[in-house]
Scaffold this motif. Structure first.
Motif, PDB file in Angstrom:
ATOM      1  N   GLN A   1      -6.176  -7.961   8.142  1.00  0.00           N
ATOM      2  CA  GLN A   1      -5.298  -8.538   7.161  1.00  0.00           C
ATOM      3  C   GLN A   1      -4.876  -7.562   5.817  1.00  0.00           C
ATOM      4  O   GLN A   1      -2.893  -6.720   6.269  1.00  0.00           O
ATOM      5  N   THR A   2      -5.340  -6.971   5.799  1.00  0.00           N
ATOM      6  CA  THR A   2      -4.579  -5.414   4.792  1.00  0.00           C
ATOM      7  C   THR A   2      -4.073  -4.956   5.466  1.00  0.00           C
ATOM      8  O   THR A   2      -2.313  -4.762   5.809  1.00  0.00           O
ATOM      9  N   LEU A   3      -4.439  -4.292   6.944  1.00  0.00           N
ATOM     10  CA  LEU A   3      -3.871  -3.351   8.051  1.00  0.00           C
ATOM     11  C   LEU A   3      -2.512  -3.384   8.184  1.00  0.00           C
ATOM     12  O   LEU A   3      -1.777  -2.988   8.678  1.00  0.00           O
ATOM     13  N   ALA A   4      -2.575  -4.878   8.545  1.00  0.00           N
ATOM     14  CA  ALA A   4      -1.845  -5.973   9.289  1.00  0.00           C
ATOM     15  C   ALA A   4      -0.664  -5.682   8.056  1.00  0.00           C
ATOM     16  O   ALA A   4       0.689  -5.785   8.792  1.00  0.00           O
ATOM     17  N   GLN A   5      -0.895  -6.223   7.242  1.00  0.00           N
ATOM     18  CA  GLN A   5       0.372  -6.612   5.961  1.00  0.00           C
ATOM     19  C   GLN A   5       0.726  -4.739   5.618  1.00  0.00           C
ATOM     20  O   GLN A   5       2.289  -4.815   5.713  1.00  0.00           O
ATOM     21  N   ILE A   6       0.251  -3.623   5.431  1.00  0.00           N
ATOM     22  CA  ILE A   6       0.391  -2.245   5.870  1.00  0.00           C
ATOM     23  C   ILE A   6       1.290  -1.999   6.715  1.00  0.00           C
ATOM     24  O   ILE A   6       2.347  -1.360   6.245  1.00  0.00           O
ATOM     25  N   LEU A   7       1.046  -1.899   7.685  1.00  0.00           N
ATOM     26  CA  LEU A   7       2.303  -2.209   9.427  1.00  0.00           C
ATOM     27  C   LEU A   7       2.772  -2.447   9.328  1.00  0.00           C
ATOM     28  O   LEU A   7       3.857  -2.413  10.097  1.00  0.00           O
ATOM     29  N   ALA A   8       3.236  -4.175   8.852  1.00  0.00           N
ATOM     30  CA  ALA A   8       4.372  -4.687   8.943  1.00  0.00           C
ATOM     31  C   ALA A   8       5.218  -3.822   7.513  1.00  0.00           C
ATOM     32  O   ALA A   8       6.417  -4.607   7.847  1.00  0.00           O
ATOM     33  N   ASP A   9       5.426  -3.006   6.678  1.00  0.00           N
ATOM     34  CA  ASP A   9       5.929  -2.470   6.007  1.00  0.00           C
ATOM     35  C   ASP A   9       6.213  -0.785   5.469  1.00  0.00           C
ATOM     36  O   ASP A   9       5.107  -0.898   4.631  1.00  0.00           O
ATOM     37  N   PRO A  10       6.381  -0.298   6.386  1.00  0.00           N
ATOM     38  CA  PRO A  10       6.472   1.334   6.728  1.00  0.00           C
ATOM     39  C   PRO A  10       6.747   1.654   5.436  1.00  0.00           C
ATOM     40  O   PRO A  10       6.363   2.731   5.383  1.00  0.00           O
ATOM     41  N   VAL A  11       8.116   1.339   4.532  1.00  0.00           N
ATOM     42  CA  VAL A  11       8.163   1.684   3.569  1.00  0.00           C
ATOM     43  C   VAL A  11       7.351   1.638   2.816  1.00  0.00           C
ATOM     44  O   VAL A  11       6.388   2.619   1.727  1.00  0.00           O
ATOM     45  N   HIS A  12       6.595   0.787   2.173  1.00  0.00           N
ATOM     46  CA  HIS A  12       5.227   1.046   1.315  1.00  0.00           C
ATOM     47  C   HIS A  12       4.126   1.616   2.307  1.00  0.00           C
ATOM     48  O   HIS A  12       3.807   2.787   0.866  1.00  0.00           O
ATOM     49  N   LEU A  13       3.797   1.748   3.297  1.00  0.00           N
ATOM     50  CA  LEU A  13       2.745   2.634   3.776  1.00  0.00           C
ATOM     51  C   LEU A  13       3.242   4.141   3.740  1.00  0.00           C
ATOM     52  O   LEU A  13       2.642   4.708   3.185  1.00  0.00           O
ATOM     53  N   ALA A  14       4.695   4.745   3.868  1.00  0.00           N
ATOM     54  CA  ALA A  14       4.519   5.522   3.276  1.00  0.00           C
ATOM     55  C   ALA A  14       5.198   6.364   1.997  1.00  0.00           C
ATOM     56  O   ALA A  14       4.920   7.698   1.270  1.00  0.00           O
ATOM     57  N   ARG A  15       4.915   5.315   1.248  1.00  0.00           N
ATOM     58  CA  ARG A  15       4.996   5.281  -0.471  1.00  0.00           C
ATOM     59  C   ARG A  15       3.350   6.190  -0.754  1.00  0.00           C
ATOM     60  O   ARG A  15       3.709   6.473  -1.584  1.00  0.00           O
ATOM     61  N   LEU A  16       3.313   5.031  -0.508  1.00  0.00           N
ATOM     62  CA  LEU A  16       1.894   4.930  -0.881  1.00  0.00           C
ATOM     63  C   LEU A  16       1.102   6.735  -0.355  1.00  0.00           C
ATOM     64  O   LEU A  16       0.156   7.279  -0.546  1.00  0.00           O
ATOM     65  N   ALA A  17       1.457   6.492   1.504  1.00  0.00           N
ATOM     66  CA  ALA A  17       0.962   7.749   1.448  1.00  0.00           C
ATOM     67  C   ALA A  17       1.242   9.202   0.730  1.00  0.00           C
ATOM     68  O   ALA A  17       1.006  10.822   0.481  1.00  0.00           O
ATOM     69  N   HIS A  18       2.800   9.111   0.625  1.00  0.00           N
ATOM     70  CA  HIS A  18       3.529  10.195  -0.299  1.00  0.00           C
ATOM     71  C   HIS A  18       2.558  10.862  -1.676  1.00  0.00           C
ATOM     72  O   HIS A  18       2.252  11.380  -2.305  1.00  0.00           O
ATOM     73  N   ASN A  19       2.515   8.549  -2.390  1.00  0.00           N
ATOM     74  CA  ASN A  19       1.177   9.505  -3.756  1.00  0.00           C
ATOM     75  C   ASN A  19       0.472   9.596  -3.335  1.00  0.00           C
ATOM     76  O   ASN A  19      -0.365  10.929  -4.379  1.00  0.00           O
ATOM     77  N   GLY A  20      -0.518   9.692  -2.334  1.00  0.00           N
ATOM     78  CA  GLY A  20      -1.768  10.449  -2.289  1.00  0.00           C
ATOM     79  C   GLY A  20      -1.383  11.603  -1.768  1.00  0.00           C
ATOM     80  O   GLY A  20      -2.343  12.387  -2.731  1.00  0.00           O
ATOM     81  N   GLN A  21      -0.703  12.338  -1.305  1.00  0.00           N
ATOM     82  CA  GLN A  21      -0.142  13.169  -0.925  1.00  0.00           C
ATOM     83  C   GLN A  21       0.354  13.969  -1.671  1.00  0.00           C
ATOM     84  O   GLN A  21      -0.543  15.598  -3.032  1.00  0.00           O
ATOM     85  N   ARG A  22       0.982  13.567  -3.140  1.00  0.00           N
ATOM     86  CA  ARG A  22       0.894  14.187  -4.278  1.00  0.00           C
ATOM     87  C   ARG A  22       0.139  14.184  -5.426  1.00  0.00           C
ATOM     88  O   ARG A  22      -0.410  15.529  -6.390  1.00  0.00           O
ATOM     89  N   ALA A  23      -0.847  13.630  -5.391  1.00  0.00           N
ATOM     90  CA  ALA A  23      -2.603  12.987  -6.004  1.00  0.00           C
ATOM     91  C   ALA A  23      -2.891  14.562  -5.926  1.00  0.00           C
ATOM     92  O   ALA A  23      -3.277  15.221  -6.589  1.00  0.00           O
TER      93      ALA A  23
END
Length: 77
Positions: free
Chosen positions: A55-77
């Motif tokens: 369910q978590t994977l389905a939710q994040i894959l359904a929202d590519p903007v949120h997925l990209a924001r999380l990935a960007h935040n991780g890269q910045r960190a």
């Protein structure tokens, strides 16, 4: 990235550094300390409960903007 001992392992460094979204178990406090939420409350990784991983994977894959924001935040960190 399910970890054996709830540690900050090599994959937890490599995935965000490469710009990928890190997924790890919700109980992993060490990774949460290294990849905390930012000032807007957006995280730098995605943490899951084993019983709701699909369910978590389905939710994040359904929202590519949120997925990209999380990935960007991780890269910045």
């Amino acid at each position: 990235n399910p970890t054996a001992r709830g540690e900050m392992n090599l994959r937890a460094y490599e995935a965000p550094a490469a710009g990928a979204l890190l997924l790890s178990e919700a109980s992993n406090r060490e990774i949460r300390a290294f990849l905390p939420e930012d000032e807007s409350g957006s995280g730098a990784a995605l943490f899951f409960e084993p019983e709701s991983l699909s369910q978590t994977l389905a939710q994040i894959l359904a929202d590519p903007v949120h997925l990209a924001r999380l990935a960007h935040n991780g890269q910045r960190a």
